[in-house]
Design a protein around this motif. Structure first.
Motif, PDB file in Angstrom:
ATOM      1  N   VAL A  88      47.769  48.314 123.833  1.00  0.00           N
ATOM      2  CA  VAL A  88      46.320  48.327 124.037  1.00  0.00           C
ATOM      3  C   VAL A  88      45.889  49.505 124.917  1.00  0.00           C
ATOM      4  O   VAL A  88      44.997  50.267 124.559  1.00  0.00           O
ATOM      5  CB  VAL A  88      45.880  46.974 124.659  1.00  0.00           C
ATOM      6  CG1 VAL A  88      44.417  47.000 125.033  1.00  0.00           C
ATOM      7  CG2 VAL A  88      46.178  45.826 123.690  1.00  0.00           C
ATOM      8  N   SER A 126      45.181  40.277 114.399  1.00  0.00           N
ATOM      9  CA  SER A 126      45.253  39.842 115.794  1.00  0.00           C
ATOM     10  C   SER A 126      43.992  39.090 116.198  1.00  0.00           C
ATOM     11  O   SER A 126      42.891  39.399 115.719  1.00  0.00           O
ATOM     12  CB  SER A 126      45.408  41.081 116.676  1.00  0.00           C
ATOM     13  OG  SER A 126      45.164  40.765 118.016  1.00  0.00           O
ATOM     14  N   THR A 128      42.536  39.578 118.682  1.00  0.00           N
ATOM     15  CA  THR A 128      41.692  40.538 119.383  1.00  0.00           C
ATOM     16  C   THR A 128      40.387  40.799 118.616  1.00  0.00           C
ATOM     17  O   THR A 128      39.394  41.204 119.212  1.00  0.00           O
ATOM     18  CB  THR A 128      42.484  41.846 119.626  1.00  0.00           C
ATOM     19  OG1 THR A 128      41.766  42.654 120.526  1.00  0.00           O
ATOM     20  CG2 THR A 128      42.722  42.632 118.366  1.00  0.00           C
ATOM     21  N   ASN A 199      52.962  43.441 128.122  1.00  0.00           N
ATOM     22  CA  ASN A 199      52.684  42.021 127.869  1.00  0.00           C
ATOM     23  C   ASN A 199      53.372  41.116 128.884  1.00  0.00           C
ATOM     24  O   ASN A 199      54.354  41.495 129.507  1.00  0.00           O
ATOM     25  CB  ASN A 199      53.113  41.645 126.447  1.00  0.00           C
ATOM     26  CG  ASN A 199      52.311  42.396 125.399  1.00  0.00           C
ATOM     27  OD1 ASN A 199      52.865  43.189 124.643  1.00  0.00           O
ATOM     28  ND2 ASN A 199      51.014  42.194 125.381  1.00  0.00           N
ATOM     29  N   LEU A 215      56.159  40.481 139.382  1.00  0.00           N
ATOM     30  CA  LEU A 215      55.139  40.381 138.344  1.00  0.00           C
ATOM     31  C   LEU A 215      53.767  40.421 139.002  1.00  0.00           C
ATOM     32  O   LEU A 215      53.546  39.762 140.026  1.00  0.00           O
ATOM     33  CB  LEU A 215      55.325  39.039 137.618  1.00  0.00           C
ATOM     34  CG  LEU A 215      54.208  38.610 136.678  1.00  0.00           C
ATOM     35  CD1 LEU A 215      54.246  39.422 135.383  1.00  0.00           C
ATOM     36  CD2 LEU A 215      54.319  37.136 136.361  1.00  0.00           C
ATOM     37  N   MET A 216      52.855  41.203 138.453  1.00  0.00           N
ATOM     38  CA  MET A 216      51.464  41.200 138.917  1.00  0.00           C
ATOM     39  C   MET A 216      50.674  40.259 138.025  1.00  0.00           C
ATOM     40  O   MET A 216      50.689  40.423 136.797  1.00  0.00           O
ATOM     41  CB  MET A 216      50.854  42.601 138.800  1.00  0.00           C
ATOM     42  CG  MET A 216      51.627  43.665 139.522  1.00  0.00           C
ATOM     43  SD  MET A 216      51.621  43.351 141.291  1.00  0.00           S
ATOM     44  CE  MET A 216      52.689  44.647 141.851  1.00  0.00           C
ATOM     45  N   ALA A 229      44.016  33.680 133.584  1.00  0.00           N
ATOM     46  CA  ALA A 229      43.509  33.704 132.203  1.00  0.00           C
ATOM     47  C   ALA A 229      44.354  32.825 131.279  1.00  0.00           C
ATOM     48  O   ALA A 229      45.557  32.635 131.498  1.00  0.00           O
ATOM     49  CB  ALA A 229      43.495  35.137 131.704  1.00  0.00           C
ATOM     50  N   ARG A 231      45.738  31.793 127.404  1.00  0.00           N
ATOM     51  CA  ARG A 231      46.073  32.303 126.072  1.00  0.00           C
ATOM     52  C   ARG A 231      46.782  31.221 125.266  1.00  0.00           C
ATOM     53  O   ARG A 231      47.360  30.290 125.825  1.00  0.00           O
ATOM     54  CB  ARG A 231      47.049  33.485 126.186  1.00  0.00           C
ATOM     55  CG  ARG A 231      46.485  34.718 126.852  1.00  0.00           C
ATOM     56  CD  ARG A 231      45.504  35.436 125.952  1.00  0.00           C
ATOM     57  NE  ARG A 231      44.996  36.651 126.573  1.00  0.00           N
ATOM     58  CZ  ARG A 231      43.994  36.677 127.463  1.00  0.00           C
ATOM     59  NH1 ARG A 231      43.410  35.556 127.844  1.00  0.00           N
ATOM     60  NH2 ARG A 231      43.583  37.818 127.959  1.00  0.00           N
ATOM     61  N   VAL A 272      48.230  31.843 132.897  1.00  0.00           N
ATOM     62  CA  VAL A 272      49.366  32.685 133.305  1.00  0.00           C
ATOM     63  C   VAL A 272      50.261  31.900 134.279  1.00  0.00           C
ATOM     64  O   VAL A 272      51.491  31.901 134.147  1.00  0.00           O
ATOM     65  CB  VAL A 272      48.863  33.993 133.967  1.00  0.00           C
ATOM     66  CG1 VAL A 272      50.032  34.829 134.464  1.00  0.00           C
ATOM     67  CG2 VAL A 272      48.018  34.812 132.998  1.00  0.00           C
TER      68      VAL A 272
HETATM   69  N1  UFG Z   1      49.240  39.384 132.333  1.00  0.00           N
HETATM   70  C1  UFG Z   1      49.514  39.431 133.667  1.00  0.00           C
HETATM   71  N2  UFG Z   1      50.445  40.313 134.123  1.00  0.00           N
HETATM   72  C2  UFG Z   1      51.122  41.143 133.298  1.00  0.00           C
HETATM   73  C3  UFG Z   1      50.837  41.095 131.905  1.00  0.00           C
HETATM   74  C4  UFG Z   1      49.884  40.199 131.469  1.00  0.00           C
HETATM   75  O1  UFG Z   1      48.910  38.708 134.480  1.00  0.00           O
HETATM   76  O2  UFG Z   1      51.950  41.925 133.764  1.00  0.00           O
HETATM   77  C5  UFG Z   1      48.244  38.410 131.856  1.00  0.00           C
HETATM   78  C6  UFG Z   1      47.067  39.069 131.153  1.00  0.00           C
HETATM   79  O3  UFG Z   1      46.076  39.404 132.085  1.00  0.00           O
HETATM   80  C7  UFG Z   1      46.645  37.976 130.185  1.00  0.00           C
HETATM   81  C8  UFG Z   1      47.962  37.266 129.841  1.00  0.00           C
HETATM   82  O4  UFG Z   1      48.858  37.603 130.877  1.00  0.00           O
HETATM   83  O5  UFG Z   1      45.814  37.064 130.825  1.00  0.00           O
HETATM   84  C9  UFG Z   1      48.530  37.698 128.529  1.00  0.00           C
HETATM   85  O6  UFG Z   1      48.600  39.105 128.509  1.00  0.00           O
HETATM   86  P1  UFG Z   1      49.375  39.901 127.367  1.00  0.00           P
HETATM   87  O7  UFG Z   1      49.264  41.352 127.686  1.00  0.00           O
HETATM   88  O8  UFG Z   1      50.739  39.342 127.170  1.00  0.00           O
HETATM   89  O9  UFG Z   1      48.555  39.544 126.057  1.00  0.00           O
HETATM   90  P2  UFG Z   1      47.009  39.785 125.721  1.00  0.00           P
HETATM   91  O10 UFG Z   1      46.421  38.461 125.477  1.00  0.00           O
HETATM   92  O11 UFG Z   1      46.353  40.667 126.680  1.00  0.00           O
HETATM   93  O12 UFG Z   1      47.128  40.644 124.378  1.00  0.00           O
HETATM   94  C10 UFG Z   1      47.755  40.091 123.263  1.00  0.00           C
HETATM   95  C11 UFG Z   1      48.449  41.199 122.460  1.00  0.00           C
HETATM   96  C12 UFG Z   1      47.445  42.147 121.890  1.00  0.00           C
HETATM   97  C13 UFG Z   1      46.397  41.419 121.159  1.00  0.00           C
HETATM   98  C14 UFG Z   1      45.796  40.327 121.978  1.00  0.00           C
HETATM   99  C15 UFG Z   1      44.913  39.475 121.126  1.00  0.00           C
HETATM  100  O13 UFG Z   1      49.306  41.932 123.290  1.00  0.00           O
HETATM  101  O14 UFG Z   1      48.128  42.965 120.969  1.00  0.00           O
HETATM  102  O15 UFG Z   1      46.818  39.473 122.483  1.00  0.00           O
HETATM  103  O16 UFG Z   1      44.347  38.434 121.801  1.00  0.00           O
HETATM  104  F1  UFG Z   1      45.408  42.273 120.800  1.00  0.00           F
END
Ligand code: UFG
Length: 340
Positions: A88, A126, A128, A199, A215-216, A229, A231, A272
């Motif tokens: 992303v 996705s 997204t 991710n 991990l942050m 957040a 997911r 998370v």
């Molecule tokens: N997070 C953290 N720390 C990290 C990484 C992630 O706190 O080091 C949190 C993010 O803020 C989020 C959650 O963990 O709340 C999940 O984050 P990811 O990066 O694993 O996944 P995303 O939901 O941001 O993104 C994923 C896919 C994208 C896609 C999206 C669609 O990586 O390709 O889902 O919803 F577009």
């Protein structure tokens, strides 16, 4: 034995899907440019399934090379198209690279399919495309919004291209993934990002393995139960098996529309902190983490409605969060042991 072309089959989801296809008796041919994955995936797939899929190293951005690759496999019954860039943040920094790679490779693939009469197509989309959803669970009818990132926008544009291209002679299923994590139960294959993971799950497993210091957590002031957040995490093998069901639906002409869209999630949202707790408890270890600022572009809460996939595909995710976090750690541990 039907032949399936899996583009991007050396990558994380493509390789797990190849395993699930082989397990169901499909012949898999992988098209991959190896730009973000390694040929080693082929040996890993062979170790798990006992069958070595054919690898065709091809850059799908190149129209002539794409045509040549497809000509050699024009007897294929379907294409599953995973090949794409997916970071992303990188896509925000280098938008043209993302549009060029993700859209040219899609169009060249579709043109080659048309030329050689391969009429079934499954697309790796996705969640997204829903942006910040108005309500959850998100159904397939929820409005599609302009995604925050160029990466996300390539998924939205791709779906529009696919919708226009699907007619009585060409059938497409677009699968909108929520958050795939975990690994095959053997521990012989799993997610292996290049460099620092973007991710959550690979960052967690690399922190547990001592590769990252801590991990942050990006924000604890979201309107969720613990402020972090939420997911919809889905086991990568559940996701892989959904592709096999979708292939079967296309090949056996069970689809009702020329262009169908399905959410692939579990229907349950986890924060998370809940994921971290599950990881710690299931794997009997403790993770170093720190709360930091929100990450730009992050959605506060998103989880899927899974009803359409259940009703039309007859598919539901079977594996729970515990199985996801255990398998993710099992893979990371095995991989680090192999490479120590
Ligand atoms: N997070 C953290 N720390 C990290 C990484 C992630 O706190 O080091 C949190 C993010 O803020 C989020 C959650 O963990 O709340 C999940 O984050 P990811 O990066 O694993 O996944 P995303 O939901 O941001 O993104 C994923 C896919 C994208 C896609 C999206 C669609 O990586 O390709 O889902 O919803 F577009």
């Amino acid at each position: 034995m039907s032949k399936i072309i899996v583009t991007g089959g050396c990558g994380y989801i493509g390789a797990h899907t190849s395993i699930a296809l082989i397990a169901q008796g499909y012949q898999v041919v992988i098209f991959d440019d190896l730009s973000n994955a390694s040929e080693e995936s082929i040996s890993r797939i062979e170790k798990i399934t006992g069958t070595r899929p054919e690898l065709c190293v091809v850059d799908l951005k190149d129209k002539n090379k794409t045509n040549t690759a497809f000509e050699a496999h024009k007897d294929a019954s379907a294409v599953i198209h995973f090949a794409a860039y997916k970071a992303v943040k990188e896509s925000v920094e280098q938008p043209l690279q993302y549009y060029e790679n993700n859209l040219f490779s899609l169009i060249n693939t579709l043109v080659a399919q048309q030329k050689f009469g391969i009429k079934n197509f499954i697309f790796s989309s996705s969640a997204t495309v829903y942006g910040i959803p108005e309500s959850c669970p998100v159904t397939e009818n929820s409005p599609v919004k302009r995604p925050f990132s160029p990466y996300g926008n390539t998924k939205k544009i791709a779906e529009e291209i696919l919708e226009d291209n699907s007619n009585s002679g060409f059938s497409t299923i677009s699968l909108r993934y929520f958050n795939p994590i975990g690994a095959h139960k053997s521990g012989d294959i799993g997610e292996l990002p290049n460099g620092v993971p973007n991710n959550l799950m690979p960052f967690i497993t690399q922190t547990a393995a001592g590769i990252r210091k801590k991990l942050m957590i990006f924000g604890d002031d979201y309107p969720t139960k613990d402020g972090t957040a939420v997911r919809d995490y889905i086991h990568v093998m559940d996701l892989a098996e959904a592709h096999v069901v979708a292939v079967d639906r296309l090949i056996h002409k069970k689809q009702k529309e020329n262009f169908e869209i399905y959410n692939l999630g579990t229907g349950t949202g986890y924060s998370v902190l809940e994921v971290i707790k599950a990881f710690e408890t299931q794997n009997n270890l403790s993770l170093a983490y720190e709360i930091t600022e929100r990450r730009e572009g992050d959605v506060p809460i998103v989880f899927a409605s899974t009803e359409l996939a259940a009703k039309k595909l007859g598919w539901r995710a079977k594996r729970d969060l515990n199985s996801m976090v255990k398998s993710a750690w099992n893979w990371e541990k095995n991989y680090r042991k192999e490479n120590s």
